[in-house]
Write an enzyme that holds these catalytic residues in place. Structure first.
Site, PDB file in Angstrom:
ATOM      1  CE  LYS A  91      -6.025   2.959   7.467  1.00 53.89           C
ATOM      2  NZ  LYS A  91      -4.736   3.694   6.999  1.00 53.89           N
ATOM      3  CD  GLU A 136      -2.295   1.068   2.680  1.00 59.11           C
ATOM      4  OE1 GLU A 136      -2.701   0.557   3.207  1.00 59.11           O
ATOM      5  OE2 GLU A 136      -2.700   2.051   3.758  1.00 59.11           O
ATOM      6  CB  THR A 159      -2.644   8.565   3.585  1.00 63.36           C
ATOM      7  OG1 THR A 159      -1.980   7.766   3.362  1.00 63.36           O
ATOM      8  CG2 THR A 159      -3.029   9.998   3.449  1.00 63.36           C
ATOM      9  NE  ARG A 198       0.430   8.756   5.454  1.00 63.48           N
ATOM     10  CZ  ARG A 198       0.873   8.230   6.629  1.00 63.48           C
ATOM     11  NH1 ARG A 198       1.540   8.525   7.513  1.00 63.48           N
ATOM     12  NH2 ARG A 198      -0.557   7.960   7.426  1.00 63.48           N
TER      13      ARG A 198
HETATM   14  O1  ELE Z   1      -3.132   6.681   5.748  1.00 62.60           O
HETATM   15  C1  ELE Z   1      -3.797   6.180   5.256  1.00 62.60           C
HETATM   16  O2  ELE Z   1      -4.247   5.603   4.491  1.00 62.60           O
HETATM   17  C2  ELE Z   1      -2.709   4.865   5.920  1.00 62.60           C
HETATM   18  O3  ELE Z   1      -2.908   3.903   5.597  1.00 62.60           O
HETATM   19  C3  ELE Z   1      -1.666   5.022   7.518  1.00 62.60           C
HETATM   20  C4  ELE Z   1      -1.428   3.521   7.302  1.00 62.60           C
HETATM   21  O4  ELE Z   1      -2.386   2.562   8.041  1.00 62.60           O
HETATM   22  C5  ELE Z   1      -0.619   3.643   9.303  1.00 62.60           C
HETATM   23  O5  ELE Z   1       0.343   4.866   8.704  1.00 62.60           O
HETATM   24  C6  ELE Z   1       0.737   2.516   9.345  1.00 62.60           C
HETATM   25  O6  ELE Z   1       0.671   3.109  10.654  1.00 62.60           O
HETATM   26  P1  ELE Z   1       2.016   2.610  11.127  1.00 62.60           P
HETATM   27  O7  ELE Z   1       2.254   0.413  10.951  1.00 62.60           O
HETATM   28  O8  ELE Z   1       1.667   2.640  12.464  1.00 62.60           O
HETATM   29  O9  ELE Z   1       3.028   3.100  10.977  1.00 62.60           O
END
Ligand code: ELE
Length: 237
Positions: A137, A50, A77, A54
């Site tokens: 999600k 994914e 994102t 960003r």
């Molecule tokens: O913005 C979105 O659509 C995302 O997918 C955000 C991510 O899922 C997380 O940033 C992952 O989080 P960590 O595993 O804690 O680094």
């Protein structure tokens, strides 16, 4: 099965994952590193990514990864309809949002691209159901109560499957994956920014191997790995 259920099953974002239950969440600003990342994911037996929108390079990174038809590459994102269009044009086979935007969901449905919007509350789960979705999600998972919160939501919404993401680690992932309402988890731990920046591809591959050891890939899963290069329109059909 009603037409609505049938449609949402066809667009299931987890069906496109080929039975994999951990989604590596990638933040990469160096397009040149994309081929090495592809190789590391494949070497680690986790041919899923994914790519988060960003960084300015996100669409280009996504396009480079999506060149590999043996990788299932989606966009994360995704905040706007314009992002959806950009991501799909770059080859995204699924769309992930941190929150629930009806406009984003409807655009994905119109394009036939599986979408996984983020929810954190019961009201947002109900909005997702209203939009015809049955998989969401749960984000940010750890900050919103972790597995305890997933269990509480799953009790109220037995028809919904969750993909907890945010703050999950290789240590906490197994307890999420063991819950029947959890379809998959997302996380960046196997593609951590410092590993990508320093080109530690063996470590990325090793963490992917460890991640895949947390679940069994069922060959009977819709969109099984052998179909990984198929077009979005073929998902679950
Ligand atoms: O913005 C979105 O659509 C995302 O997918 C955000 C991510 O899922 C997380 O940033 C992952 O989080 P960590 O595993 O804690 O680094």
């Amino acid at each position: 099965m009603s037409a609505l259920v049938s449609e949402s099953a066809r667009l299931s974002p987890t069906a496109v994952l080929g039975g994999h239950r951990v989604v590596p969440v990638v933040v990469l600003d160096d397009v040149g590193a994309a081929p090495a990342l592809s190789e590391a994911l494949l070497a680690g037996g986790l041919p899923v990514a994914e790519v988060t929108f960003r960084t300015p390079a996100a669409a280009a990174v996504l396009r480079r990864l999506a060149d590999r038809t043996d990788l299932v590459v989606g966009a994360g994102t995704v905040l706007t309809v314009a992002h959806v269009d950009e991501a799909v044009q770059a080859g995204a086979r699924f769309i992930v949002s941190p929150g629930l935007s009806a406009a984003v969901v409807r655009r994905c449905v119109d394009l036939g691209v599986p979408v996984l919007p983020g929810v954190a509350t019961a009201s947002e789960v109900m909005q997702a159901l209203d939009l015809g979705l049955d998989t969401v999600k749960f984000f940010p998972a750890e900050a919103n109560g972790g597995l305890t919160a997933v269990k509480a939501l799953a009790a109220a919404f037995p028809q919904v499957r969750f993909v907890p993401t945010g703050g999950i680690t290789v240590d906490s992932a197994p307890t999420y994956l063991a819950h029947p309402a959890v379809a998959a988890v997302g996380g960046s731990w196997m593609v951590a920014a410092d590993l990508l920046a320093s080109g530690r591809w063996d470590e990325v591959a090793g963490r992917c191997v460890a991640a895949t050891s947390l679940y069994a890939v069922s060959p009977g899963d819709p969109g099984a790995a052998s179909d990984a290069g198929g077009p979005v329109e073929g998902v679950g059909s």
